[in-house]
Design a protein around this motif. Structure first.
Motif, PDB file in Angstrom:
ATOM      1  N   HIS A   1     150.202 -33.625  54.166  1.00 58.76           N
ATOM      2  CA  HIS A   1     150.894 -33.016  53.025  1.00 58.76           C
ATOM      3  C   HIS A   1     149.940 -32.253  52.110  1.00 58.76           C
ATOM      4  CE1 HIS A   1     149.346 -36.437  50.685  1.00 58.76           C
ATOM      5  NE2 HIS A   1     149.748 -37.191  51.688  1.00 58.76           N
TER       6      HIS A   1
ATOM      7  N   GLN B   1     156.668 -30.700  51.199  1.00 57.27           N
ATOM      8  CA  GLN B   1     155.301 -31.216  51.115  1.00 57.27           C
ATOM      9  C   GLN B   1     154.344 -30.450  52.020  1.00 57.27           C
ATOM     10  OE1 GLN B   1     154.693 -33.153  48.492  1.00 57.27           O
ATOM     11  NE2 GLN B   1     154.288 -35.102  49.481  1.00 57.27           N
TER      12      GLN B   1
ATOM     13  N   HIS C   1     157.225 -42.489  55.015  1.00 53.87           N
ATOM     14  CA  HIS C   1     158.034 -42.265  53.808  1.00 53.87           C
ATOM     15  C   HIS C   1     159.528 -42.365  54.125  1.00 53.87           C
ATOM     16  CE1 HIS C   1     154.236 -40.297  52.569  1.00 53.87           C
ATOM     17  NE2 HIS C   1     154.568 -40.782  51.391  1.00 53.87           N
TER      18      HIS C   1
ATOM     19  N   SER D   1     155.053 -37.593  38.961  1.00 48.06           N
ATOM     20  CA  SER D   1     154.822 -38.788  39.777  1.00 48.06           C
ATOM     21  C   SER D   1     155.699 -39.904  39.237  1.00 48.06           C
ATOM     22  CB  SER D   1     153.355 -39.229  39.703  1.00 48.06           C
ATOM     23  OG  SER D   1     152.547 -38.359  40.445  1.00 48.06           O
ATOM     24  N   PHE D   2     156.295 -40.658  40.161  1.00 48.49           N
ATOM     25  CA  PHE D   2     157.180 -41.769  39.799  1.00 48.49           C
ATOM     26  C   PHE D   2     156.617 -43.052  40.417  1.00 48.49           C
ATOM     27  CE2 PHE D   2     161.045 -39.124  38.934  1.00 48.49           C
ATOM     28  CZ  PHE D   2     160.656 -37.936  39.524  1.00 48.49           C
TER      29      PHE D   2
ATOM     30  N   ASN E   1     164.701 -32.862  44.156  1.00 47.17           N
ATOM     31  CA  ASN E   1     164.189 -32.283  45.411  1.00 47.17           C
ATOM     32  C   ASN E   1     162.842 -32.841  45.830  1.00 47.17           C
ATOM     33  OD1 ASN E   1     166.388 -30.599  45.884  1.00 47.17           O
ATOM     34  ND2 ASN E   1     165.596 -29.124  44.382  1.00 47.17           N
TER      35      ASN E   1
ATOM     36  N   GLY F   1     160.737 -36.867  46.644  1.00 46.90           N
ATOM     37  CA  GLY F   1     161.011 -38.076  47.410  1.00 46.90           C
ATOM     38  C   GLY F   1     159.760 -38.880  47.605  1.00 46.90           C
TER      39      GLY F   1
ATOM     40  N   GLY G   1     157.315 -38.677  44.323  1.00 45.72           N
ATOM     41  CA  GLY G   1     156.879 -37.506  43.578  1.00 45.72           C
ATOM     42  C   GLY G   1     157.906 -36.399  43.678  1.00 45.72           C
ATOM     43  N   ALA G   2     157.820 -35.440  42.789  1.00 47.07           N
ATOM     44  CA  ALA G   2     158.691 -34.261  42.844  1.00 47.07           C
ATOM     45  C   ALA G   2     158.025 -33.140  42.069  1.00 47.07           C
ATOM     46  CB  ALA G   2     160.059 -34.555  42.236  1.00 47.07           C
TER      47      ALA G   2
END
Ligand code: AMP
Length: 332
Positions: A23, A97, A118, A278-279, A294, A296, A303-304
């Motif tokens: 990625h 990615q 993922h 970032s999540f 958008n 995942g 992240g997105a």
């Protein structure tokens, strides 16, 4: 349950030259999975090109100090990469990615395979080997090496250890299991050397990286009664701190560290005006949250990239995160 690797083994046996991609914003897992597998493919007489669609982040320059191994793909240099028999994509399964490599990959008619752990997956137009129970893509490269009956050199073991250690936060995240330690033991016995690796990755920070961390800590805020914590980095921070965008890699750890936080967020202003988010979570499914924008990733780490300017992106994501925490299933 390990994957059935026989279709991939057959694909590898039938072809000679492989392009190994990961990625954008490559990390230790993507790079380690690529380098470990490339070493084993070379050992069985194949040609494996390790390619990234980004610059090699300074933090990982030690992996290829003379720049002899990792090749950088850009839309301008795409023709240099056409002469391959197959494409193996490691540690991602989404077009978003792949950056500029996506259109190139769509244009290539050679066999392709995705090797990933993922949850979020697109159809990249080839075989898909996805095991969301694997803590790292490095484990999948290890399984491929074993399925191929290829030698596991000390160098490959070291790279696979790096992948395993870094995608588990050096064996502290919830994806670390007894099997993780078993594999770590096997890789160390095969030649991986954790102590210098830890020093190279975690104890060689630039002053700018630490100053940027200071800025991110100062900007920490909480919402939802302390269940959401977030911070942000804006473009001018890099100049002011003497940092580079790659220095944001671990900043998400700070909001995550706060007692009682369920969802941690990091907002990073992008040069094109958009915002990278970032999540992280302790139990809520943040891959579902990232997919709303958008992006995942994994249940607990995603992240997105939003097209909106940071203040707008921040409010959109915070509103969605608050909503997620109010849903009965959010506690995971
Ligand atoms: P990050 O916050 O960028 O470190 O990403 C956390 C996890 O989510 C990593 O495993 C990434 O590979 C994955 N991820 C980040 N951005 C995306 C995206 N746009 N689509 C799918 N997965 C992503």
């Amino acid at each position: 349950m390990p994957l059935d690797w026989s279709p991939l083994v057959e694909l590898i046996r039938r072809h000679q030259t492989f392009l190994l991609m990961t990625h954008v914003r490559p990390d230790a897992d993507g790079l380690g999975a690529q380098l470990g597998l490339a070493d084993a493919l070379a050992a069985i007489g194949k040609t494996a090109r390790v390619v990234i669609a980004s610059k090699l982040p300074p933090r990982y320059a030690f992996l290829d100090p003379k720049r002899e191994v990792v090749e950088e793909f850009t839309a301008q240099t795409a023709d240099n990469f056409r002469n391959v028999d197959a494409i193996l994509v490691l540690d991602t399964g989404t077009w978003g990615q792949l950056g500029d490599f996506g259109p190139f990959m769509r244009s290539m008619t050679v066999p392709k395979a995705v090797i990933d752990h993922h949850r979020t997956q697109d159809d990249l137009g080839g075989l898909a080997f996805v095991d969301t129970s694997a803590e790292a893509a490095g484990r999948l490269s290890y399984e491929i090496i074993r399925a191929l009956d290829a030698p596991l050199s000390p160098k490959a073991a070291h790279h696979l250890f790096m992948a395993l250690a870094l995608d588990t936060g050096w064996f502290r995240h919830a994806n670390t299991t007894a099997k993780t330690f078993e594999l770590a033991e096997e890789l160390v016995r095969a030649g991986a050397n954790p102590t210098p690796l830890y020093e190279q990755i975690f104890e060689c920070a630039s002053l700018g990286r630490l100053k940027l961390a200071g800025v991110a800590i100062q900007r920490l805020q909480v919402r939802a009664g302390g269940k959401i914590a977030f911070t942000e980095v804006v473009l001018k921070d890099y100049g002011q701190c003497g940092a580079v965008p790659g220095d944001t890699e671990d900043l998400i750890d700070y909001p995550r560290k706060i007692d009682g936080v369920e969802v941690a967020l990091l907002f990073i202003e992008q040069a094109d005006g958009g915002t990278k988010v970032s999540f992280r979570s302790r139990s809520a499914d943040v891959s579902a949250l990232a997919e709303q924008f958008n992006g995942g990733g994994h249940k607990l780490a995603s992240g997105a990239r939003l097209p909106d300017a940071l203040p707008i992106a921040r409010e959109k994501v915070l509103t969605a995160a608050e909503k997620l925490l109010l849903t009965p299933t959010a506690a995971g």
